[in-house]
Scaffold this active site. Structure first.
Site, PDB file in Angstrom:
ATOM      1  N   GLU B 191      56.151  59.079 -31.398  1.00  8.13           N
ATOM      2  CA  GLU B 191      56.908  59.079 -30.141  1.00  8.13           C
ATOM      3  C   GLU B 191      58.139  58.187 -30.148  1.00  8.13           C
ATOM      4  OE1 GLU B 191      56.394  60.784 -27.260  1.00  8.13           O
ATOM      5  OE2 GLU B 191      54.850  61.963 -28.234  1.00  8.13           O
ATOM      6  N   SER B 469       1.888  70.387   6.232  1.00 10.91           N
ATOM      7  CA  SER B 469       0.671  69.676   5.874  1.00 10.91           C
ATOM      8  C   SER B 469       0.922  68.372   5.134  1.00 10.91           C
ATOM      9  CB  SER B 469      -0.221  70.570   5.021  1.00 10.91           C
ATOM     10  OG  SER B 469      -0.486  71.767   5.693  1.00 10.91           O
TER      11      SER B 469
END
Lengths: 219, 784
Positions: B191, B469
């Site tokens: 770069e 239940s």
């Protein structure tokens, strides 16, 4: 020579029969629970015994096994089985145990702990000695995750909590440990003493008295 | 004769010109001064911005959330394949030998691992090489590289998500020293080759870029320096105008003026944009390494470094997941350049090029991987921390999440739905599951939906549904706390009845199978989940008393004290149900359900801990008896189909629950070290065709089969004694009795044991007048 040995044996037995005195008999309960119907119960949370019979392992290479209150030992060398009325199996170890001058004085130490649990409790003790109570609590809790029903671990956790000023937590954790330590009267006595101390700090003097009497009954 | 006026005329025009030009010059000069001042002002302003942005707190770092670290010790319940799954999730690479941190090698039942170190709340865990041996479902051996046994080792914890600020940025900060030199060298080579020589802007670079870009086939270079790219990323938007370029150049110069190359490079390494993870932008190489490879930056190999550097030019264009061919080509180009610049040898180049792209299937960073659990973590944190602390201060949050158990739970639910696939309307049915360790109260897995990746409605925490239940154990527990009145073998009448409620309306409950079972043992009412006997018992005890038990178990809602609540008309979320069953499973000791263990600050300071708390709510004996009934629900009652999958030697306790018209299917059950609550139902509350047993119990059973819970402990509480009884009427059998050949062992609270048969002979003839079908049928079933 034989005569002397016999005399020593008699003296030993006699001193044993002379009533229970704390710290006078270093008995180590490294056995298992025997139920009233004669069945031997293996504690569910322990792994198979065969695996543990390896060499002494250390958590960190430079650390020696730390022997401290109430009854820690790493290798019992000789085990003499003594049948007890409460149908618990106790054994006698050759190592002396060092008792703590603090809250609990436990006469009959409890089963040998697994290596990782022992290592963590050692670390916790060192942290406690340094004043790092938070660290000690974290280490004991780590041990509790490995051996969740081990009453010795819960005992140490309750102890740290008490030192941190958390009397309510200490009392409840110790109570839980009582329920898990049937067949270990020495440890139970220590736990009841801890509960008594916690209740005193909470202002529950009546409850503390009850706990102290239970501690005495256990021995 | 010469005229004098002309002379005078000429002189004034010249003078005028001179004056005029002086005026112009002075104006120009003034303008220049003003312009310079303006420029100076702009520069000063820019300089201030640069300094302010660059020093001090530059980045907001979100909180990181970790799963529980896997502890290793001899005797631990852990399967080899689950261990491998954990290592894979952590990004450990399988190689021929575990030669560096983050690698493992497999040799049959022996696994060699080179762990990464980690800084925990309790202290540092060092990186080390281990050998772990497995046998069956436990760890058989644990040793270091030299063969010496180790007592306890901890792996690094899996990162399961983060808590992000609204602007959705994230970082894993790296110091320059921590970044592999190969990466910085490659980055500069690709770069900004003159990075160390220029002053922020490089004319050389621009010239070179122009030259390179006109010749084809060579690596395309941009003319921007790293400094300029940093400025662009840091400050400015994506505008591409001339004024922007000028701004950029000026700021770059200023940056270089104030900071050295090392600082600028470090900032660049942490700032550069490297990908988009859904709504989250991936900035910095530290985070990118985790995002693409699931590994820390310092573990990356040359081919991985080359890929990351290659991506810098265009993370979307060269996205390795969406554009793999382009990414591969770019990577290889970078590798060529690395050779060119002497950063790689030829062998290394060949080896690197031979590697596939090898990026993770999906970014493990998105907090949508385990959304239900992350949701719970966030809620628990909000009670103690402000949002800004969570999203900006870089906190490290350690939880109890178990990624292996979570996967098993997810698989179990998926398998259950597959098995139910033929049922009509099954597509509309949703599910939830909560998994905890009852001994510690820690939440280990959480499912908010049958499609667990979907970060939507968290049914585990928020679906408040009638529990059916599942309420019944509270009734029986209330009864069993009165041993002078009730034992497990007390007689109940399972017969129809009606009561008038406060409004004067009639309530006439019915059994699920629409039959009456007559006289039954108390525990059967719970094990078989009969409505009639249970409702009768509840009314006998008093609904308010049952409500009190529910609150003591840990329910925090206020339910009205209607009789219908006895059969589960009340609603709870799966998480609230788990809180109640937690107390049952932990010997009557209530523990708050914790997801978080402790919190560290960004620099490793302990911030807070969530300690283990227990509170005794019930007598251990009464709890044990209730648990015995729930255990029989598994062996002979409504939960027995679980043993179609799970080995019968594993003692488990559990309860099915089905709400009215089968709108909710529940199952809550536990072993010694594992409690799971499963729910199935439709979001629109419509009818499903599922009962508790056919729906949630199926998912629960498949999960438990995979998770292998420990058998319930057989240790009796101090006030409990086992008694041998004859099963037809529940009389205690003296030891010397020979006539009875079927004997059952039942627990009782000391002092409430059944009376012994007066003589052995009394057991033989069964009095028909006393018995109805209920007890005899139970006996028949038990004998089968």
């Amino acid at each position: 020579m034989k005569k002397i040995l016999v005399l020593v044996a008699i003296a030993g037995l006699a001193s044993g029969c002379g009533g229970t005195m704390r710290n006078s008999i270093p008995v180590v309960d490294s056995g298992t629970t025997v139920r009233p119907d004669g069945a031997v119960v293996q504690p569910q949370s322990q792994p198979s015994h065969g695996v543990r019979q390896g060499p002494v392992v250390v958590y960190k290479t430079d650390e020696k096994p730390y022997i401290s209150e109430p009854e820690v030992m790493t290798m019992p060398t000789e085990a003499i089985m003594v049948e007890h009325e409460e149908k618990t199996v106790v054994s006698r170890a050759e190592q002396q145990m060092i008792t703590d001058s603090g809250v609990a004085q436990v006469a009959s130490p409890s089963p040998r702990l697994d290596a990782p649990v022992q290592a963590l409790l050692n670390t916790a003790q060192q942290q406690k000695n340094r004043g790092d109570l938070e660290g000690a609590a974290a280490s004991v809790e780590r041990a509790q995750r490995i051996a969740p029903r081990e009453p010795q671990v819960l005992y140490r956790l309750a102890e740290v909590r008490l030192a941190q000023g958390d009397a309510k937590d200490a009392e409840q954790i110790a109570q839980r440990a009582v329920g898990l330590s049937s067949g270990q009267p020495g440890l139970q006595a220590g736990l009841w003493d801890l509960i008594a101390e916690a209740r005193e700090r909470l202002g529950d003097d009546a409850g503390a008295a009850v706990a102290r009497s239970k501690a005495r009954v256990n021995l | 004769m010469k005229k004098p006026q002309r002379k005078t005329n000429r002189r004034p025009s010249k003078k005028k010109k001179a004056v005029a030009s002086r005026k112009w010059w002075s104006l120009l000069l003034k303008l220049a001064v003003v312009g310079l001042l303006a420029l100076l002002a702009v520069l000063v302003y820019m300089d201030a911005v640069v300094q302010e942005k660059f020093s001090g707190k530059r980045w907001t770092i979100p909180a990181r959330v970790y799963a529980r670290p896997l502890e290793l010790y001899v005797g631990q319940k852990l399967r080899r394949d689950d261990f491998l799954a954990e290592l894979e999730a952590l990004g450990y690479q399988r190689e021929r030998a575990a030669s560096r941190a983050g690698t493992l090698s497999v040799n049959g039942q022996m696994i060699e691992v080179f762990t990464r170190g980690f800084q925990f709340y309790e202290g540092d865990e060092p990186a080390q090489r281990l050998r772990v041996g497995f046998a069956g479902n436990s760890v058989a051996s644990l040793a270091d590289a030299s063969g010496k046994g180790l007592a306890l080792v901890r792996l690094d914890p899996l990162l399961i998500g983060g808590i992000y600020p609204s602007h959705n940025e994230d970082r894993i900060l790296v110091r320059l020293e921590q970044v592999p030199k190969l990466l910085t060298d490659t980055l500069i080579a690709v770069e900004d080759r003159d990075f160390y020589n220029h002053y922020g802007v490089s004319l050389k670079s621009i010239a070179r870029a122009l030259w390179v870009n006109t010749s084809s086939g060579r690596l395309q270079q941009g003319g921007s320096t790293l400094t300029q790219q940093l400025v662009k990323n840091f400050f400015l938007t994506n505008e591409r105008s001339l004024s922007r370029k000028v701004n950029e150049a000026l700021m770059s110069l200023l940056l270089e003026l104030h900071y050295d190359k090392g600082e600028i490079l470090e900032a660049y390494l942490n700032e550069v944009f490297l990908g988009q993870d859904g709504q989250r932008a991936v900035h910095g190489f530290g985070l990118a390494s985790q995002y693409y490879f699931g590994q820390p930056l310092h573990e990356l190999q040359p081919h991985q470094i080359a890929l990351l550097v290659g991506i810098v030019k265009g993370p979307s264009y060269y996205s390795p997941r969406r554009q793999p061919e382009r990414a591969l080509a770019r990577r290889n180009l970078v590798l060529d350049l690395m050779l060119d610049q002497g950063l790689l040898t030829n062998e290394q180049l060949v080896a690197a090029k031979a590697q596939p792209l090898a990026v993770n299937k999906q970014g493990s960073l998105t907090n949508t991987t385990y959304p239900a659990f992350m949701d719970l973590v966030r809620r628990q944190l909000r009670e103690d921390y402000h949002d800004e602390d969570l999203t900006e201060e870089g906190l490290r949050i350690f939880t109890s999440f178990d990624v292996v158990l979570q996967r098993k739970a997810e698989d179990a639910v998926a398998q259950a739905f597959k098995q139910l696939g033929a049922r009509k309307g099954i597509d509309e049915v949703e599910a939830a599951m909560v998994v905890t360790d009852p001994q510690t109260g820690e939440v280990q897995a959480l499912l908010g939906s049958k499609t667990p990746r979907f970060a939507g409605f968290n049914r585990a925490l928020d679906a408040v549904r009638p529990i059916g239940s599942l309420v019944k154990p509270a009734i029986y527990l209330t009864a069993l706390q009165q041993p002078d009145r009730y034992t497990l073998t007390s007689y109940l009448q399972d017969e129809a009845f009606s009561v008038k409620d406060k409004k004067g309306e009639l309530w006439s409950p019915q059994n699920y199978d629409r039959t009456e079972h007559g006289t039954i043992f108390l525990y059967q009412g719970l094990a078989s989940s009969y409505n009639l006997s249970t409702a009768r018992l509840g009314l006998e005890l008093g609904v308010p008393k049952v409500m009190q038990t529910l609150h003591q178990l840990g329910m925090e809602r206020d339910w009205p004290a209607y009789p219908s609540m006895l059969l589960g008309a009340g609603s709870l979320s799966p998480f609230e149900v788990t809180r109640m069953y937690q107390t049952l499973a932990n010997g009557g000791y209530n523990s708050p359900l914790r997801a978080i263990r402790n919190v560290l600050s960004a620099d490793g300071q302990p911030l807070g801990r969530y300690p283990l708390r227990v509170e005794q709510r019930f007598d251990e004996g009464a709890i044990y008896l209730t648990q015995e009934a729930l255990r029989r629900a598994m062996t002979e009652g409504t939960g027995r189909s679980a043993y179609n999958r799970i080995g019968r030697n594993i003692r488990l306790a559990g309860k099915t629950g089905t709400s009215n018209d089968m709108r909710d299917s529940w199952f809550a059950g536990y072993g010694q070290d594992l409690l799971a609550v499963a729910w199935m139902g439709r979001d629109d509350n419509g009818q499903t065709s599922l009962t508790g047993a056919t729906g949630s119990l199926l998912a629960w059973s498949i999960f438990m089969e995979k998770a292998e819970p420990r058998s319930l402990a057989t240790q009796l509480p101090e006030n409990i004694v086992n008694v041998q009884i004859e099963p037809s009427e529940g009389w205690a059998i003296p030891e010397q009795c020979q006539a009875v050949d079927t004997v059952v062992t039942m627990p009782y609270i000391v002092g409430s044991e059944p009376l012994p048969l007066e003589s052995c002979l009394e057991a033989a003839p069964i009095q028909e007048t006393q018995k109805t079908g209920g007890v005899k049928n139970w006996l028949k079933r038990w004998l089968n």
